[in-house]
Design a protein around this motif. Structure first.
Motif, PDB file in Angstrom:
ATOM      1  N   SER A 115       1.032  -1.084   0.023  1.00  0.00           N
ATOM      2  CA  SER A 115       0.153   0.046   0.111  1.00  0.00           C
ATOM      3  C   SER A 115       0.744   1.279   0.083  1.00  0.00           C
ATOM      4  N   GLY A 116       2.226   1.048   0.336  1.00  0.00           N
ATOM      5  CA  GLY A 116       3.187   2.318   0.473  1.00  0.00           C
ATOM      6  C   GLY A 116       2.752   3.075   1.758  1.00  0.00           C
ATOM      7  N   LEU A 117       1.892   2.459   2.524  1.00  0.00           N
ATOM      8  CA  LEU A 117       1.559   2.974   3.875  1.00  0.00           C
ATOM      9  C   LEU A 117       2.165   2.399   5.103  1.00  0.00           C
ATOM     10  N   GLY A 118       2.801   3.098   6.090  1.00  0.00           N
ATOM     11  CA  GLY A 118       3.139   2.270   7.299  1.00  0.00           C
ATOM     12  C   GLY A 118       2.070   2.308   8.276  1.00  0.00           C
ATOM     13  N   TRP A 119       2.692   1.519   9.318  1.00  0.00           N
ATOM     14  CA  TRP A 119       1.654   1.253  10.535  1.00  0.00           C
ATOM     15  C   TRP A 119       2.124   1.794  11.765  1.00  0.00           C
ATOM     16  N   VAL A 120       1.116   2.075  12.682  1.00  0.00           N
ATOM     17  CA  VAL A 120       1.736   2.286  14.145  1.00  0.00           C
ATOM     18  C   VAL A 120       0.434   1.844  14.955  1.00  0.00           C
ATOM     19  N   THR A 121       0.983   0.850  15.867  1.00  0.00           N
ATOM     20  CA  THR A 121       0.079   0.255  16.862  1.00  0.00           C
ATOM     21  C   THR A 121       0.546   0.411  18.131  1.00  0.00           C
ATOM     22  N   ALA A 122      -0.270   0.086  19.182  1.00  0.00           N
ATOM     23  CA  ALA A 122       0.189   0.205  20.567  1.00  0.00           C
ATOM     24  C   ALA A 122      -0.228  -1.177  21.189  1.00  0.00           C
ATOM     25  N   GLU A 123       0.532  -1.365  22.578  1.00  0.00           N
ATOM     26  CA  GLU A 123       0.138  -2.347  23.272  1.00  0.00           C
ATOM     27  C   GLU A 123       0.412  -2.035  24.722  1.00  0.00           C
ATOM     28  N   TYR A 124      -0.551  -1.854  25.598  1.00  0.00           N
ATOM     29  CA  TYR A 124      -0.444  -1.470  26.884  1.00  0.00           C
ATOM     30  C   TYR A 124      -0.741  -2.588  28.054  1.00  0.00           C
ATOM     31  N   ALA A 125       0.234  -2.705  28.917  1.00  0.00           N
ATOM     32  CA  ALA A 125       0.159  -3.815  29.870  1.00  0.00           C
ATOM     33  C   ALA A 125       0.459  -3.293  31.318  1.00  0.00           C
ATOM     34  N   MET A 126       0.491  -3.905  32.122  1.00  0.00           N
ATOM     35  CA  MET A 126       0.670  -3.472  33.465  1.00  0.00           C
ATOM     36  C   MET A 126       1.303  -4.695  34.273  1.00  0.00           C
ATOM     37  N   LEU A 127       2.481  -4.338  34.788  1.00  0.00           N
ATOM     38  CA  LEU A 127       3.167  -5.451  35.689  1.00  0.00           C
ATOM     39  C   LEU A 127       2.362  -5.637  36.725  1.00  0.00           C
ATOM     40  N   PRO A 128       2.454  -6.928  37.304  1.00  0.00           N
ATOM     41  CA  PRO A 128       1.422  -7.373  38.343  1.00  0.00           C
ATOM     42  C   PRO A 128       2.074  -6.661  39.689  1.00  0.00           C
ATOM     43  N   SER A 129       3.174  -6.251  39.609  1.00  0.00           N
ATOM     44  CA  SER A 129       3.413  -5.322  41.094  1.00  0.00           C
ATOM     45  C   SER A 129       3.197  -3.967  40.870  1.00  0.00           C
ATOM     46  N   ALA A 130       2.634  -3.622  40.028  1.00  0.00           N
ATOM     47  CA  ALA A 130       2.620  -2.104  39.546  1.00  0.00           C
ATOM     48  C   ALA A 130       1.420  -1.728  40.453  1.00  0.00           C
ATOM     49  N   THR A 131       0.374  -2.342  40.804  1.00  0.00           N
ATOM     50  CA  THR A 131      -0.466  -1.902  41.624  1.00  0.00           C
ATOM     51  C   THR A 131      -0.580  -2.130  43.039  1.00  0.00           C
ATOM     52  N   ASN A 132      -1.458  -1.463  43.723  1.00  0.00           N
ATOM     53  CA  ASN A 132      -1.313  -1.490  45.365  1.00  0.00           C
ATOM     54  C   ASN A 132      -1.664  -2.878  45.750  1.00  0.00           C
ATOM     55  N   THR A 133      -2.679  -3.629  45.429  1.00  0.00           N
ATOM     56  CA  THR A 133      -2.717  -5.076  45.599  1.00  0.00           C
ATOM     57  C   THR A 133      -2.135  -5.814  44.172  1.00  0.00           C
ATOM     58  N   ARG A 134      -1.285  -6.863  44.295  1.00  0.00           N
ATOM     59  CA  ARG A 134      -0.834  -7.549  43.167  1.00  0.00           C
ATOM     60  C   ARG A 134      -1.929  -7.860  42.273  1.00  0.00           C
ATOM     61  N   SER A 135      -1.675  -7.918  41.034  1.00  0.00           N
ATOM     62  CA  SER A 135      -2.841  -8.333  40.069  1.00  0.00           C
ATOM     63  C   SER A 135      -2.309  -9.265  39.306  1.00  0.00           C
ATOM     64  N   ASP A 136      -3.175 -10.278  38.924  1.00  0.00           N
ATOM     65  CA  ASP A 136      -2.637 -11.620  37.910  1.00  0.00           C
ATOM     66  C   ASP A 136      -2.044 -11.215  36.515  1.00  0.00           C
ATOM     67  N   ARG A 137      -1.064 -12.026  36.165  1.00  0.00           N
ATOM     68  CA  ARG A 137      -0.681 -11.784  34.781  1.00  0.00           C
ATOM     69  C   ARG A 137      -1.683 -12.328  33.766  1.00  0.00           C
ATOM     70  N   GLU A 138      -1.958 -11.544  32.743  1.00  0.00           N
ATOM     71  CA  GLU A 138      -2.819 -11.872  31.720  1.00  0.00           C
ATOM     72  C   GLU A 138      -2.165 -12.997  30.828  1.00  0.00           C
ATOM     73  N   SER A 139      -0.745 -13.176  30.827  1.00  0.00           N
ATOM     74  CA  SER A 139      -0.253 -14.282  30.042  1.00  0.00           C
ATOM     75  C   SER A 139      -0.502 -15.603  30.666  1.00  0.00           C
ATOM     76  N   ILE A 140      -0.628 -15.560  31.841  1.00  0.00           N
ATOM     77  CA  ILE A 140      -0.996 -16.708  32.798  1.00  0.00           C
ATOM     78  C   ILE A 140      -2.557 -16.960  32.746  1.00  0.00           C
ATOM     79  N   LYS A 141      -3.423 -16.083  32.842  1.00  0.00           N
ATOM     80  CA  LYS A 141      -4.728 -16.269  32.533  1.00  0.00           C
ATOM     81  C   LYS A 141      -5.092 -16.439  31.180  1.00  0.00           C
ATOM     82  N   GLY A 142      -4.152 -16.697  30.299  1.00  0.00           N
ATOM     83  CA  GLY A 142      -4.374 -16.958  28.747  1.00  0.00           C
ATOM     84  C   GLY A 142      -5.128 -15.962  27.873  1.00  0.00           C
ATOM     85  N   ARG A 143      -5.416 -14.902  28.408  1.00  0.00           N
ATOM     86  CA  ARG A 143      -6.281 -14.084  27.430  1.00  0.00           C
ATOM     87  C   ARG A 143      -6.119 -12.332  28.135  1.00  0.00           C
TER      88      ARG A 143
END
Lengths: 254, 254, 254, 254, 254, 254
Positions: free
Chosen positions: A55-83
């Motif tokens: 197409s001659g066009l480039g692409w820009v995309t983004a992926e957001y994620a949170m470390l399990p230890s980033a939150t006040n109470t630890r959150s589970d990993r999405e990789s382990i939840k499988g989705r």
């Protein structure tokens, strides 16, 4: 009623933008809005996704994620939840959409830039910090591509992009909510804007409450002023020379 | 033949341990082995997994992951692929097993500590850095639990734990391989040891080659000496007062 | 203290290798270490995985799994859980790595051999049995490829591969642990070796305990002697003519 | 036109039933229909699934799977694909349904029996072999439960269950199709019957063709006669004493 | 004992076929068997699946699913569970197999038709309704392909296809069971037939009971008569002109 | 420039609300905005999710999905892909949030209402149609709960909820975009409002463009007027008696 961190209602938290945080990606920025810290990395890949080839066009995309230890109470990993959860999807799409609004994809040429926004520490406003820092990482990646002679056109960026949250807390309209305010806000809004004073995205939600048109108008006023201030900080950060040597050999061939 | 970073064959890279890197987890350490940087966070949860309930024993486990932007060429997210890869599983299990070797789970009481090891930047030796930093984060979490009066017994840690890689590169036995050496090593070994000079785990692999018993013996000598040096750095880091105030309210109820 | 099955500490269980167990795969071996029984099948596929195409090199990989009814207490199927567990991943990778150490992938030509190791009955040492039987199945598949005129070079196998477990149980160093000993071992080690007396892989782990360097040395001595005995059994098995006619039409085109 | 293996149209392949094939499950039978070999294991678990608790009724279910190396061309593992395919589901449900038809679940008491049918070698008719062998494994598990004093009622089995395939190949109606015939059959039918001459399940399918009512009738005649012969073989196998000692300690508590 | 809806044992429920229910697919039929309502849509795609390319043959496949709100008690979504259940798989395969029996895939040319059967309301017999309505949708899609000049041969349909359930309830053989009868049937059978009076598929199951050959024969008589009646309704529906204008631009290129 | 369907810029498409579309759910509404058709079903479950038990509060949630045949070009099923896409998640969350804004969860008592919004035919504005129809289904479910004497408080609904899209197309601000306009809109906004004229949610996005504050203000004016008109249609629909008899026995116990 005063804010728990002593700020005025229309005041931003302290915002820092540290460029060159990592050595491998073409752009890498640690952005801080108070205690919220997001690592925004812009990685360049030669070529574009299959549906865009030729197409001659480039692409820009983004992926957001949170470390399990980033939150006040630890959150589970999405990789382990499988989705990937709905909230993660939603924010990733918002960041990608926002940053694509400032770039001429034809000028980018058939290159892909992925903006990874990984939250190292969360204290409210992670998506607006990610957009703000993601823009700076994107700008550095564009400079790197230019220096490598790989842009179809010298300047693909048409504007800068920044974002901030605003909300109604304790009956008052406030800018840049930390987690403690966000959790009990009656209305919560995120605004993504450009240095031209135009709007890319507005998302306002009543949390178990509804709000009037005039409240909406006043929130917009506050957010647009906040975005202008954030833009000044982005400009100042990008005016500095790149810290350390430019990253070198990182281009994947798909 | 000299090493590309100028080190002697038996010399470690510069190692840094930054405690209190995050504000929420009970222990949070940024560990650096040269350009390799791993964020090790120890989060405390009240109670233990179901299969352990009522046993009076605590539980320590680890989860290892890599940011997409941590590697020279961007790697895909395991959350998006929808499953955790074999290498990730293997390293997570190794870290957990290694750290459980130094702790008396009865003394811990029915508490769970999760050690999250997220690689921010990879340049070889991420698993040994993770074990080394993970121990320091675990020690801080234990101190925090003690201060909160939640240990069944005052001192559950029986030894310190550290790890290092060693390998055969260019026909020479070398300590603490960066990525550039690791990628072309003929033999690759990771050793996890304690401050008592005993061994927790040894994993040595010929990479498309085999090795003799005497090579194995000399690699072990080098690794054990390296672990002793790393232990001294851990001791020094833990001898400092905790940076900033102790973290406060982070205990999840399951 | 005597072993429950009456063996000496340095004695292997009875080991049997039954070639030609299945009719379709190019190599198919039932290997038994006492009550442990693993079906090792070597299937040949024309061509190599995409990332290897055009390299002139072949590929050997392994997949390990356990029947639900193989264990004392029935275990759940990984197909139904929807994902392969960490232990399964780890062992599959170990087997593949070990068998690749004995083969010249250029001599193999652009063929892929998958070694499926399915545990029919488990009583400790399933991974070492799988490597031992997997080598014999691989050797038969190589012979079959040679007879079919599909090798780039007449003899791709440079050595034979065998493996055995060793551990510290009841304070004594013992060879080839059955489940009953494995479950309460203080130290557990797997050694993969070649008929040249060299080592391919060493994995030793303290199970809730640590061990000294001299214990490690004595375990290695015992394991290397055990591997030499197993090698003799492999040689004897391969010296027999192939049972029944050679398998015929099994080559998948990818 | 003669059959490629020389059988008459109404003749079964050689059928073998080997009891006590594995040591851990309460019943374990290797069933062979010619080259088709299926390992049928009946594992007993104390208690029943949650939705059945307190009903006083037991539960019997089945899981069917195929080893990757069982087929002429290697097939991929469902555990690695991350999901169980439609055909696998369908056959597992058929086996479970068929075996539940012969058992009084009240007499079984609150016990669960899982029948695992793992195909070691496939040459057509794996589902009918699995039902035939699964019944014998179930009968052994019931005897074992009786000996352990855990049945609510002495004899929960009300009939025996057996199955066979029948089809139209080369325009002729034939019994017990091997893969080579099955693959080009115009009509394919599986019949599950009891020793009382009654029917549990009939599944007949035109494969790219349709068939008349009279063809259906003649296929049923042939299949019912085949089932009677198979029943005689089951009776003879179960009339033998259990090979080796009875399995002992295998009951999982959920 | 009378049927709860007052029908005779050999009587069908009221059956309606509404063509052109949706505007986008090439064929779209709402089929109703009493309260059971299934939306059958036939979508045309240019080309065939990869494994069929260049064969000159087309492909027909089906996907069956149920809305969460279709059942008396709301059922969970399979998209959210992350996998398609065994029953769904089984029925999808049955519908696809049944409809492929009536079509000459060479005459279809390299086109793919997907028949989506989504149950809007379930009251027993959803699979037989889906086959019955699916045939009408398929016939409309074939007409559409013919009008677009995309068939390799003018008339690929060799027969019509219809299906009905039959069972033993309260000791009586009954046609076309609603949910209330189906749930307590002793024997349950589905028959797929053609307008030539031949059979495509027979699936009969004893539900916790077995049945005699003569019961099977009488169920088949009843089902075949029911299918003939349903065929008349299909003919009548297809004899009408297409409601509204023919659908236009819906062909995906893969 | 005129709209392709002849409407004025500020005109809604024809909107229909058909109550009682299905017989099992407590509320079931087919909502049509022109060719867009969404089936909104409100199912009642006794009790609340685990994290809410004992709170005395009820719960309302929504699930949005699209039939494969609903779109111009057939789309793949999320159940078969094995995961719910980002767009689906995002819309489901929006609908749930919007409908919770109008209900007093304490008055609802510990009941759960799931609003399933399944798109039968898509032509732009499916999410706003889903919210509009979902409110009517919710209102019917509340009436049903009241009649069954299961509400903690007689009237839990505090307002009505409706939604509409607005956008900038061909440089003109237009209401209620069909797919053809939506696909080329420069700005796209969805507004959720109440009959009190207050706002629940605003989501406005520049699609490859940015927009000014005054454009935002004029879009809001148009959307609020549209919502008022839609509210009148909802009131009229709910003023009719329930079509057919009230649904009866559908309450699941979890």
């Amino acid at each position: 009623m005063a804010r728990s961190d002593g700020r005025n209602d229309d005041q931003l938290r302290e915002i820092k933008l540290t460029r060159g945080f990592q050595v491998w990606p073409a752009g890498s920025v640690l952005v801080e809005f108070g205690k919220t810290r997001v690592l925004c990395a812009a990685s360049v890949t030669e070529g574009v996704p299959r549906w865009r080839k030729g197409s001659g066009l480039g692409w820009v995309t983004a992926e957001y994620a949170m470390l399990p230890s980033a939150t006040n109470t630890r959150s589970d990993r999405e990789s382990i939840k499988g989705r990937v959860g709905g909230r993660t999807h939603e924010i990733s799409r918002l960041i990608g959409r926002s940053l694509r609004a400032c770039i001429d994809l034809a000028a980018l040429g058939e290159n892909t830039i992925v903006i990874d926004c990984d939250v190292l520490q969360a204290d409210g406003g992670t998506r607006t910090a990610a957009i703000t820092g993601g823009y700076v990482a994107l700008a550095d990646a564009i400079t790197w591509l230019g220096a490598a002679g790989r842009l179809a056109d010298p300047q693909p960026l048409s504007c800068s992009v920044q974002a901030v949250s605003v909300g109604v807390v304790d009956g008052r309209i406030r800018l840049d909510l930390p987690y403690e305010e966000d959790a009990r806000a009656e209305v919560d809004m995120n605004v993504v804007a450009t240095d031209a004073g135009t709007i890319i995205e507005v998302q306002g939600t009543g949390e178990g409450a509804t709000f009037t048109r005039s409240t909406l108008d006043r929130m917009l006023d506050l957010a647009m002023a906040g975005c202008a201030d954030i833009n000044a900080l982005q400009l100042a950060a990008l005016a500095q020379p790149y810290p350390g040597e430019l990253p070198t050999p990182k281009v994947a061939r798909p």
